[in-house]
Design a protein around this motif. Sequence first.
Motif, PDB file in Angstrom:
ATOM      1  N   LYS A 135       1.502   5.387   0.460  1.00 30.28           N
ATOM      2  CA  LYS A 135       1.045   6.358   1.436  1.00 30.28           C
ATOM      3  C   LYS A 135      -0.079   7.198   0.847  1.00 30.28           C
ATOM      4  N   ALA A 136      -0.840   7.830   1.717  1.00 30.24           N
ATOM      5  CA  ALA A 136      -1.933   8.687   1.281  1.00 30.24           C
ATOM      6  C   ALA A 136      -1.384   9.999   0.732  1.00 30.24           C
ATOM      7  N   ASP A 137      -2.197  10.652  -0.102  1.00 33.68           N
ATOM      8  CA  ASP A 137      -1.869  11.977  -0.639  1.00 33.68           C
ATOM      9  C   ASP A 137      -0.513  11.991  -1.343  1.00 33.68           C
TER      10      ASP A 137
ATOM     11  N   SER B 128       0.842  -1.189   0.000  1.00 30.53           N
ATOM     12  CA  SER B 128       0.000   0.000   0.000  1.00 30.53           C
ATOM     13  C   SER B 128       0.876   1.237   0.000  1.00 30.53           C
TER      14      SER B 128
ATOM     15  N   ASN C  71      -9.607   7.161  -6.330  1.00 32.64           N
ATOM     16  CA  ASN C  71     -10.260   7.398  -5.034  1.00 32.64           C
ATOM     17  C   ASN C  71      -9.733   8.613  -4.285  1.00 32.64           C
TER      18      ASN C  71
ATOM     19  N   ARG D 102      -5.809   2.880  -7.831  1.00 29.92           N
ATOM     20  CA  ARG D 102      -6.784   3.214  -6.782  1.00 29.92           C
ATOM     21  C   ARG D 102      -6.594   4.646  -6.291  1.00 29.92           C
ATOM     22  N   ALA D 103      -5.326   5.061  -6.160  1.00 29.68           N
ATOM     23  CA  ALA D 103      -5.069   6.426  -5.699  1.00 29.68           C
ATOM     24  C   ALA D 103      -5.656   7.446  -6.668  1.00 29.68           C
TER      25      ALA D 103
ATOM     26  N   GLY E  76      -6.534   9.655  -3.816  1.00 28.02           N
ATOM     27  CA  GLY E  76      -5.341   9.427  -3.013  1.00 28.02           C
ATOM     28  C   GLY E  76      -4.138  10.234  -3.454  1.00 28.02           C
TER      29      GLY E  76
ATOM     30  N   ASP F  98      -2.176  -0.039  -6.714  1.00 31.07           N
ATOM     31  CA  ASP F  98      -2.313   1.037  -5.725  1.00 31.07           C
ATOM     32  C   ASP F  98      -2.355   2.408  -6.397  1.00 31.07           C
TER      33      ASP F  98
END
Length: 328
Positions: A4-6, A2, A38, A34-35, A40, A31
């Motif tokens: 990291k966010a942002d 996964s 969604n 998806r980012a 991310g 990933d």
Amino acid sequence: MSLKADLTTADLNEIRQTALGTADPLGVAADLGRAAENGGLADPQDAGLALSLAAEIAESRSKLDAAQRYADAAVSAYGDRDDSQSAAARALRARILFRNGRADEANEIVEPLRPLLTQQPDAAAYVTAALVVGGRARDAEKWLTEAVQEVVAERGVTEPADADDAGVLFFLLQQRHRLRHALGLQHDTHDNLAERLETRLANAGAQSAAAPAADLVFWPRAEFDRLVKQTDAYGATWDEHRARLEQELVRQTGAGRTGLAVLPGSVDALTAQAGIGGDPVSSDNRAAYARTLATGAARLPWPPERNGACWCGSGLKYKKCCLPRSRG
């Protein structure tokens, strides 16, 4: 895995350099998809970049259906944008269509991109690669030749005086020269000019008071383990490689340089830099790749805080990892 966010643009550029060296590149691609879908990403405008990167990763692992989905989504994400990134995404989509046996669709996409060889050189490499994959290497050579002639005519000179003046012309000459070598074509005046410029720019870089970018290319552990099977130019072991970098950074600091950073490398990108039939680990190609990295956004600022994470990605504190290597 996964991510990291942002994710920032810098994060995406770093992932481009390191993704293929991870244990699960396709997981990285998923990933990224998806980012982009969604929210991310720190900047939603980077959705096309993230999806293009996912497409390239999937393509490199011969997952062409997934690569096609990502590439289609990347072009949609860019929408009406008219810049080098969106053009590169369209050329990437064409390349994957060629690989999927959909040549008619691919040709409809790639033909309108022909003017970009002179207008947006960052995308030109993708256009050329698409043509080569589509069995149109001779067309690619013709397009590049005409692009070189156009740039020369616009400048009114046949040979740039220095690196700053070389610009787009050098980039086109270099691509054309490598392609013609792969096709087994005899040297012409443009090939000779490409070689003279490569030699001149390499010598200028070696003589420059500023440190050569080649001294700051950093190979993350997985990438180094792949590369050392081909060359020990960056060190015989990863410990030696990191020590060399740390010592060079300290040396440059002592010479008064500021704003230093290491440049994460990728074996696949180094190989791509060499072109079809080229030697990825030749000194000329390694120097050219270093110059490419030096102009990009993927870099790891140096030095980190003593108690911060080490720049090499070991997970240890800097003071316990690479900082002591400067004394080696």
